[in-house]
Design an enzyme around this catalytic site. Structure first.
Site, PDB file in Angstrom:
ATOM      1  N   HIS A  94      -6.457  -6.031  -1.357  1.00  0.00           N
ATOM      2  CA  HIS A  94      -5.478  -4.939  -1.362  1.00  0.00           C
ATOM      3  C   HIS A  94      -4.099  -5.553  -1.166  1.00  0.00           C
ATOM      4  O   HIS A  94      -3.572  -6.153  -2.085  1.00  0.00           O
ATOM      5  CB  HIS A  94      -5.834  -3.905  -0.302  1.00  0.00           C
ATOM      6  N   ASP A 110      -8.155  -3.706  -7.082  1.00  0.00           N
ATOM      7  CA  ASP A 110      -7.698  -3.287  -5.758  1.00  0.00           C
ATOM      8  C   ASP A 110      -8.834  -2.534  -5.065  1.00  0.00           C
ATOM      9  O   ASP A 110      -9.258  -1.468  -5.509  1.00  0.00           O
ATOM     10  CB  ASP A 110      -6.480  -2.380  -5.932  1.00  0.00           C
ATOM     11  N   SER A 121       0.827  -1.192   0.000  1.00  0.00           N
ATOM     12  CA  SER A 121       0.000   0.000   0.000  1.00  0.00           C
ATOM     13  C   SER A 121       0.872   1.256   0.000  1.00  0.00           C
ATOM     14  O   SER A 121       1.726   1.409  -0.873  1.00  0.00           O
ATOM     15  CB  SER A 121      -0.972  -0.030   1.188  1.00  0.00           C
TER      16      SER A 121
END
Length: 429
Positions: free
Chosen positions: A374, A307, A211
């Protein structure tokens, strides 16, 4: 029950429209839900939702204490609230004692003094709130969960600056609040301390992050290479860090505007490639599609084509959908109608188009699956297990290991949703 309580907390957390809050919540929720599932299913002998996880039995993830930086204060390398930054180090063993894997924590960004001050009252802005962490996924010390890197020295670098370890502002006065935007200094100080802990003798080193930590990996990959001996084998992996510069469904440049605020507030420009910031506006150089053009170190890009963070904050931020037509779809891809799926397929195409040139790099690696998820390196389930997402019958861990050790080229691009039955898709409703 633990998973249900976590999902309820997620919905309360998601009530804020701030990307800084949602980004942190999304990452925390994903890791917590996947970890709880791992432990609960393992504790029941492996009985999960139609799947078995025998590899989890009797494998308690190690709890690794926090180490604070020794000379951080003297260097001005401080978290948002002025506390000392830190990391968690699990020493390698045997053949892995001279190999190092660093993982940069993710958790969104903050774009104004108020949101950064709020962040400074959490583990994403202050070491006061940080606790020991379980090492799972790519940090796991068990070969059944982490076949290629299990016995390496492994470091989890905590994220407490709000700008992907790239901010650098001298003044502490921000709109009347005392805040430290010192991510670049934190990065440099942590690497210096790890070098003194043995990283300088590494024969192989691997910088990873997910991330916002994946974005930090793009930013610092070549610097990481430059800090190590020339004969050290150095590579980088960014997990769910390839954020797209795309308009939302209402036609607004939501993410570009947000990144612009982050870059200017936290003095990120100095951490971005010089040739990029002289050729275009600095915030554009915060996007990975510009960063990867300038990275010379071998790089692996791991990203889901759908995502959920990007769908919920770049493609369909709450303010772009006042009528709530996308509410169920953005929280659970199974509830998307045919028109919404078509828009998601266009978003996937934008990702692949942005990576088209990178795919031709002989030293680059790619794993783009069709999952609604994610980060995937920080869970035993998604990283390497009997229930892991697969492309060409390879788990993410197997594909990454093949690429890192040059057993084969890895250019894995999944077919469009919903073709891959091995996907782990997050469901928030």
């Amino acid at each position: 029950m633990a998973i249900q309580r976590t999902r309820l907390w997620f919905r309360r957390c998601w009530g804020s429209d701030r990307a800084t809050v949602a980004g942190g919540c999304a990452l925390v929720i994903l890791v917590v839900v996947l970890t709880l599932r791992s432990w609960e299913d393992g504790g029941r002998g492996g009985e999960g939702p139609g799947l078995q996880y025998p590899f989890l039995r009797n494998l308690d993830p190690p709890l690794v204490d926090l180490t604070l930086l020794r000379n951080a204060k003297a260097r001005g390398a401080l978290c948002l609230d002025g506390s000392l930054p830190g990391y968690h180090l699990l020493r390698g063993q045997g053949s892995g004692s001279d190999k190092w894997l660093l993982h940069l924590e993710g958790g969104g960004w903050c774009n104004d003094a108020e949101s950064c001050a709020s962040r400074g009252q959490t583990p994403l802005g202050s070491s006061i709130y940080m606790e020991a962490m379980h090492f799972v996924g790519i940090l796991s010390p068990y070969p059944s969960q982490n076949p290629d890197f299990f016995n390496w020295n492994k470091v989890k670098v905590r994220y407490c600056d709000g700008a992907s370890l790239a901010g650098n502002v001298e003044s502490e006065d921000q709109s009347g609040l005392k805040l430290y935007f010192r991510g670049q200094r934190i990065w440099e100080a942590i690497i210096d301390q790890l070098l003194s802990e043995g990283l300088v003798k590494a024969k192989q080193a691997f910088l990873t992050g997910c991330s916002a930590g994946g974005l930090a990996t793009f930013i610092h990959c070549d610097n990481f290479r430059s800090r190590l001996p020339k004969d050290t084998m150095v590579k980088c992996l960014a997990d769910a860090g390839f954020f797209l510069d795309e308009k939302d469904i209402s036609g607004k440049e939501t993410i570009r505007s947000f990144f612009n605020e982050v870059v200017h507030l936290q003095g990120v420009t100095k951490s971005l490639p010089n040739d990029c910031v002289t050729a275009m506006k600095p915030p554009q150089c915060f996007f990975p599609h510009e960063l990867i053009k300038r990275i010379n170190t071998p790089l692996f890009i791991l990203n889901p084509a759908y995502d959920f963070w990007q769908i919920q904050h770049i493609l369909v931020p709450p303010e772009s959908d006042p009528g709530g037509h996308w509410r169920r779809c953005r929280l659970n891809i199974r509830y998307c109608n045919s028109n919404q799926i078509e828009i998601l397929q266009d978003f996937r195409k934008s990702l692949l188009d942005s990576l088209s040139k990178f795919q031709r790099h002989s030293k680059g690696g790619i794993f783009i699956n069709s999952c609604f998820v994610h980060c995937q390196t920080m869970s035993n389930i998604t990283w390497h297990s009997s229930a892991s997402p697969r492309i060409s019958n390879k788990t993410i861990a197997e594909a990454v290991g093949d690429w890192y050790f040059e057993r084969r080229q890895v250019k894995e691009i999944d077919c469009p949703y919903p073709c891959n039955p091995t996907c782990f898709n997050m469901e928030f409703i």
